[in-house]
Design an enzyme around this catalytic site. Structure first.
Site, PDB file in Angstrom:
ATOM      1  CB  CYS A 182      32.198  27.986 -12.012  1.00 53.01           C
ATOM      2  SG  CYS A 182      30.784  27.119 -11.304  1.00 53.01           S
ATOM      3  CD  GLU A 184      28.294  29.900 -11.246  1.00 55.29           C
ATOM      4  OE1 GLU A 184      29.528  30.134 -11.329  1.00 55.29           O
ATOM      5  OE2 GLU A 184      27.777  28.835 -11.587  1.00 55.29           O
ATOM      6  CE  LYS A 215      24.457  29.405 -27.131  1.00 56.93           C
ATOM      7  NZ  LYS A 215      25.793  28.737 -27.362  1.00 56.93           N
ATOM      8  CD  GLU A 227      37.030  31.371 -14.345  1.00 58.99           C
ATOM      9  OE1 GLU A 227      36.358  30.638 -13.608  1.00 58.99           O
ATOM     10  OE2 GLU A 227      36.516  32.159 -15.172  1.00 58.99           O
TER      11      GLU A 227
END
Length: 494
Positions: A296, A262, A186, A398
């Site tokens: 990331c 992750e 996906k 973040e």
């Protein structure tokens, strides 16, 4: 893919890929390019029936041709997949750029080559990693042999993000297939094109139908949630936000499925006064602004030793102001747009919050003036702040945009403590020419990967992943094999 004419341009139809063929969905949704906001594709959204078909196809292939294929032949097929990506390099490049808006130079040097390399690396890794064998004493003196066999986990649900779509999809698919699993993928609804294109390459390379499946859609209440909750999915691997990872982990608990995550990061860089100054500026520019800050592993907190603090901030700001924002096909473009208007609103909310909290905006902090049709894109200015407290949300949460906060420090212990003062632990960078310090600081930083005098320098054999809220498990080399296989012990009495 067939297309419909719309707005003077060709709008492609992006299908699901199920059991070796394009497949429709329950509805269509528009994919807009972040470069100018125009619709570039219609994407088939998968419903429960499509998800069920994809999982069933994967289950059949696991028990059938793929599961029975000898290891050497399976690895040879994956090498053909790598060659197929390279043969259609321009198609993958165009799709990736259209979906993400990132500069051609970035996608052509990193995203597409790594997509191919992932298949070669893991096809070779699985052939060259040994398992255990022990000679065991027995009471009758004849002994026994105990050895381990690797067996595939089964059907793996792969959920990949939008920032490095092909790279991170294949980072999961390649080791999963190398280990003999089948997959249902996906991709992000923001970047659907290369996942479906990869299905065509799989077919051309001789991958049996059902081994690689793609379902398009959203997360909650759509294909993403359906995939994580499906009872015939044996393991789930995900790269994305920590909040989403938490929801997936709850779903995976039903049936006790393995997960590999992750997740988010608020990554620090520590710049010591003895650094190679020019290299530290160049490296920090990349770690903050590459891919419009949507990496990331990128840096959002920069700690600079006080004797060089003012000089460093000035040099970094000058370099940031020199970044050319523009269309991806322009060779001079140094930074593209954010992925979407929705994400731009999130990033701009942090820009405004920093201003309201009294940050010194060294450069940027707003929306650039873009010419012509580009004005409709998801553009933001590269931004540098100073003056905020460490507990500011701007320094804790973040942002995932082209921005960083730069703060001075006085001692090594202080820098390490401030760098570690976060719920995340994904990556860090250290800039110093003192070898002893490099080893000492790297060992104390709470992060899954620490770069010294570099950034984004990767060896695919090494462990990759985060600590704390930045993830569960490790990928890369043998570490990927540990997730995508079950070890079976066989005891032979002699």
């Amino acid at each position: 893919m067939p297309g419909n004419e719309s707005g003077g341009g060709k709008v492609k139809d992006i299908a699901n890929w199920i059991d070796g063929a394009p497949a429709p969905g329950i509805a269509w949704f528009d994919k807009r390019t972040p470069v100018d906001g125009s619709v570039v594709a219609r994407v088939a959204e998968a419903g429960q029936a499509e998800l069920d078909r994809a999982v069933a196809a994967a289950r059949r292939a696991l028990a059938g041709p793929w599961g029975r294929l000898p290891l050497a032949e399976r690895c040879a097929v994956l090498h053909k997949v790598a060659a197929g990506i390279e043969a259609r390099f321009d198609e993958f490049l165009a799709a990736e750029i259209q979906d993400t808006g990132k500069p051609r130079s970035l996608a052509s040097h990193i995203d597409i080559p790594r997509g191919a390399a992932n298949f070669r690396v893991f096809a070779d890794t699985v052939r060259n990693v040994a398992t255990e064998c022990f000679e065991t004493d027995t009471p009758d003196g004849r002994g026994a042999l105990n050895y381990a066999l690797r067996r595939p986990v089964g059907v793996v649900g792969v959920i990949s993000p939008w920032n490095l779509p092909l790279l991170l999809l294949t980072w999961k698919v390649a080791p999963a297939l190398a280990c003999g699993n089948t997959v249902v993928c996906k991709p992000s609804e923001e970047t659907p094109q290369t996942a479906t294109l990869l299905g065509e390459v799989m077919k051309e390379a001789g991958v049996p139908d059902g081994v690689y499946n793609v379902v398009h859609g959203y997360g909650p209440g759509s294909a993403g949630e359906m995939l994580t909750r499906h009872r015939d999915v044996d393991a789930i691997t995900f790269t994305g936000e920590t909040r989403t990872g938490t929801a997936i982990m709850k779903a995976a608990a039903e049936g006790v499925r393995a997960v590999s995550f992750e997740l988010g990061g608020k990554n620090p860089a520590i710049v010591f006064a003895d650094c190679d100054f020019d290299a530290a500026i160049e490296g920090t520019m990349r770690s903050v602004f590459a891919n419009c800050g949507q990496v990331c592993l990128g840096t959002e907190r920069v700690y600079v030793e006080r004797p060089i603090f003012e000089r460093f901030v000035g040099a970094l700001a000058r370099a940031a102001r020199g970044l050319k924002l523009g269309p991806p096909e322009d060779a001079a473009t140094g930074m593209g747009p954010l992925i979407s208007e929705e994400h731009r609103r999130k990033v701009l909310a942090y820009y405004e919050r920093a201003r309201l909290e009294g940050a010194t905006v060294v450069t940027g902090g707003g929306v650039p003036s873009m010419p012509g049709a580009l004005a409709g894109g998801a553009w933001v200015e590269p931004t540098i702040w100073t003056g905020l407290a460490d507990d500011s949300p701007v320094n804790r949460e973040e942002i995932f945009g082209p921005c960083c906060h730069v703060a001075p420090f006085d001692t090594e212990d202080e820098a390490i403590a401030r760098a570690n003062d976060t719920e995340y632990g994904l990556a860090a960078a250290v800039w110093t020419t003192n070898l002893s310090r490099a080893h000492r600081v790297s060992a104390r930083l709470e992060a899954g990967i620490v770069w010294v005098n570099s950034w984004f320098l990767r060896d695919l054999r090494t462990p990759f992943g985060g600590s704390k809220h930045s993830g569960i498990g490790r990928e890369g080399g043998v570490h990927s094999l540990e997730f995508y296989t079950e070890l079976k012990n066989v005891c032979i009495k002699l």
